[in-house]
Design a protein around this motif. Structure first.
Motif, PDB file in Angstrom:
ATOM      1  N   MET A 199     -94.756  31.561 -38.039  1.00 50.24           N
ATOM      2  CA  MET A 199     -94.575  30.922 -39.315  1.00 50.24           C
ATOM      3  C   MET A 199     -93.154  31.168 -39.851  1.00 50.24           C
ATOM      4  O   MET A 199     -92.564  30.285 -40.447  1.00 50.24           O
ATOM      5  CB  MET A 199     -95.638  31.455 -40.277  1.00 50.24           C
ATOM      6  N   ARG A 200     -92.651  32.384 -39.641  1.00 48.20           N
ATOM      7  CA  ARG A 200     -91.291  32.696 -40.095  1.00 48.20           C
ATOM      8  C   ARG A 200     -90.252  31.860 -39.355  1.00 48.20           C
ATOM      9  O   ARG A 200     -89.268  31.431 -39.927  1.00 48.20           O
ATOM     10  CB  ARG A 200     -90.968  34.171 -39.860  1.00 48.20           C
ATOM     11  N   ILE A 201     -90.466  31.673 -38.074  1.00 48.02           N
ATOM     12  CA  ILE A 201     -89.517  30.904 -37.277  1.00 48.02           C
ATOM     13  C   ILE A 201     -89.476  29.463 -37.760  1.00 48.02           C
ATOM     14  O   ILE A 201     -88.403  28.868 -37.879  1.00 48.02           O
ATOM     15  CB  ILE A 201     -89.890  30.977 -35.778  1.00 48.02           C
ATOM     16  N   LEU A 202     -90.633  28.895 -38.070  1.00 46.57           N
ATOM     17  CA  LEU A 202     -90.693  27.522 -38.571  1.00 46.57           C
ATOM     18  C   LEU A 202     -89.980  27.409 -39.918  1.00 46.57           C
ATOM     19  O   LEU A 202     -89.191  26.486 -40.141  1.00 46.57           O
ATOM     20  CB  LEU A 202     -92.143  27.059 -38.691  1.00 46.57           C
ATOM     21  N   ALA A 203     -90.195  28.371 -40.807  1.00 48.58           N
ATOM     22  CA  ALA A 203     -89.532  28.353 -42.118  1.00 48.58           C
ATOM     23  C   ALA A 203     -88.022  28.516 -41.965  1.00 48.58           C
ATOM     24  O   ALA A 203     -87.239  27.846 -42.660  1.00 48.58           O
ATOM     25  CB  ALA A 203     -90.103  29.461 -43.002  1.00 48.58           C
ATOM     26  N   SER A 204     -87.605  29.375 -41.050  1.00 49.61           N
ATOM     27  CA  SER A 204     -86.175  29.561 -40.811  1.00 49.61           C
ATOM     28  C   SER A 204     -85.542  28.302 -40.242  1.00 49.61           C
ATOM     29  O   SER A 204     -84.429  27.923 -40.609  1.00 49.61           O
ATOM     30  CB  SER A 204     -85.931  30.720 -39.854  1.00 49.61           C
TER      31      SER A 204
END
Length: 85
Positions: A1-6
């Motif tokens: 999820m963090r990678i997608l937001a980044s």
């Protein structure tokens, strides 16, 4: 999820930035006015230093010789020597 937001944040940042404009000297004029301020820039549209100095008077600016003046001549007294062997 963090990678997608980044990835979304990086994409949005790249999409909203504008390309920088390159500062160029106008090769048709021998004198430029360097104006200082938030975004310093050059106005190359003067034919003489006194003309430029009159425009720079009372402003945060300085007159400079245009290094890219197209009609520049060689210094007086300059001669190329050919060597004969």
């Amino acid at each position: 999820m963090r990678i997608l937001a980044s990835a979304i944040l990086a994409g949005a940042t790249l999409a909203t930035t504008a390309p920088a404009r390159a500062q160029t000297y106008d090769p048709n004029y021998p004198v430029c006015l360097h104006i200082f301020g938030r975004t310093p820039y050059y106005e190359c549209r003067y034919t003489s230093l006194p003309q430029c100095n009159a425009s720079a008077s009372g402003r945060g600016a300085q007159c400079v010789i245009n290094p890219y003046f197209a009609h520049a001549e060689e210094p007086a007294g300059y001669r190329r020597h050919r060597r004969l062997y």
